[in-house]
Design an enzyme around this catalytic site. Structure first.
Site, PDB file in Angstrom:
ATOM      1  N   LYS A   1       3.900   4.048   2.560  1.00  0.00           N
ATOM      2  CA  LYS A   1       3.863   2.500   3.144  1.00  0.00           C
ATOM      3  C   LYS A   1       3.155   2.374   4.521  1.00  0.00           C
ATOM      4  O   LYS A   1       4.043   3.036   5.407  1.00  0.00           O
ATOM      5  CB  LYS A   1       4.856   2.019   2.690  1.00  0.00           C
ATOM      6  CG  LYS A   1       5.185   0.497   2.459  1.00  0.00           C
ATOM      7  CD  LYS A   1       6.573   0.223   2.065  1.00  0.00           C
ATOM      8  CE  LYS A   1       6.649  -1.394   1.702  1.00  0.00           C
ATOM      9  NZ  LYS A   1       8.065  -1.775   1.684  1.00  0.00           N
TER      10      LYS A   1
HETATM   11  C1  E4P Z   1       8.117  -5.043   0.559  1.00  0.00           C
HETATM   12  O1  E4P Z   1       7.845  -4.015   0.143  1.00  0.00           O
HETATM   13  C2  E4P Z   1       9.456  -5.408   1.579  1.00  0.00           C
HETATM   14  O2  E4P Z   1      10.421  -4.425   1.516  1.00  0.00           O
HETATM   15  C3  E4P Z   1      10.065  -6.614   1.153  1.00  0.00           C
HETATM   16  O3  E4P Z   1       9.713  -7.087  -0.154  1.00  0.00           O
HETATM   17  C4  E4P Z   1      10.273  -7.816   2.126  1.00  0.00           C
HETATM   18  O4  E4P Z   1      10.966  -8.822   1.604  1.00  0.00           O
HETATM   19  P1  E4P Z   1      11.907  -9.438   2.286  1.00  0.00           P
HETATM   20  O5  E4P Z   1      11.021 -10.682   2.804  1.00  0.00           O
HETATM   21  O6  E4P Z   1      13.033 -10.428   1.507  1.00  0.00           O
HETATM   22  O7  E4P Z   1      12.730  -8.924   3.696  1.00  0.00           O
END
Ligand code: E4P
Length: 218
Positions: free
Chosen positions: A87
């Site tokens: 990622k």
């Molecule tokens: C994406 O992979 C992130 O981990 C995540 O969806 C972020 O979500 P949030 O805005 O609820 O922190």
């Protein structure tokens, strides 16, 4: 549509896996910290545990912000387990690293995407997944779902193979709306996934079926 769970909580991951509908897991440094997982060795051990719990893709995020660091970290993460997807943040070095990994056949998830232009760049760089954060856009009075529609249109126009991974999903309706708009994947909390189960007519209908069965089988 693939269902990923967005957490580093092993109990939630196991519960979603047991439901039989889980296709993978996404994590980020904040989610790891929330579970009290700190230090490189513990984080690596935790990724391995997650990979053992689920059969699908597990996104593991780099914390470097320069190309060399991302390559070093990403290669180490990818070597941990075949299910790991590297990622990378959508910054210039993240896009360079995405192209590097794509050329090497290492799968990537480009994260922190908030515009169609960013998603176009990620696809051009060969990202396996692109993660538009719909909940965080909603948080600032911008239509997160509209971004999913825009990316879907652009990717379909040119046949990009990058999968749209709707991220920052906060509730059940986000999942349904993302499915309507043709998102390839969604990642959200266990509560949003379990919300799909709920309907009062299912509960009252089942209660009546069981009551009628009992009456007829005394
Ligand atoms: C994406 O992979 C992130 O981990 C995540 O969806 C972020 O979500 P949030 O805005 O609820 O922190």
């Amino acid at each position: 549509m693939k269902f990923f769970i967005d957490t580093a909580n092993l109990k939630d991951i196991a519960e979603a896996q047991a439901l039989g509908v889980l296709d993978g897991v996404t994590t980020n440094p904040s989610l790891m910290a929330k579970e009290g997982i700190t230090g490189a060795d513990n984080i690596i051990a935790h990724y391995k545990k997650i990979c053992e719990l689920v059969e699908g893709d597990v996104s593991a995020e780099v914390i470097s912000t320069d190309f060399e660091g991302m390559v070093r970290e990403g290669e180490a993460l990818a070597a941990l387990h075949p299910q790991i997807v590297v990622k990378l943040p959508l910054i210039a070095d993240g896009i360079k690293a995405c192209k590097y990994f794509s050329d090497k056949g290492i799968r990537t998830n480009v994260t922190l995407v908030f515009s169609a232009g960013q998603a176009l760049l990620a696809a051009k760089a060969g990202a396996t997944y692109v993660s538009p954060f719909i909940g965080r856009l909603d948080d600032i009075s911008t239509d997160g779902l509209n971004l999913i529609s825009e990316i879907r249109m652009i990717y379909d126009n040119y046949g990009f193979q990058t999968q749209i991974l709707a991220a920052s999903v906060r509730h059940t309706m986000h999942i349904i709306d993302c499915a309507k708009l043709g998102s390839d994947v969604m990642t959200g909390p266990l509560s949003a996934i379990k919300g799909l189960l709920k309907h009062p007519l299912t509960d009252s209908g089942l209660a009546q079926f069981l009551l009628d069965y009992q009456k007829g089988n005394k």
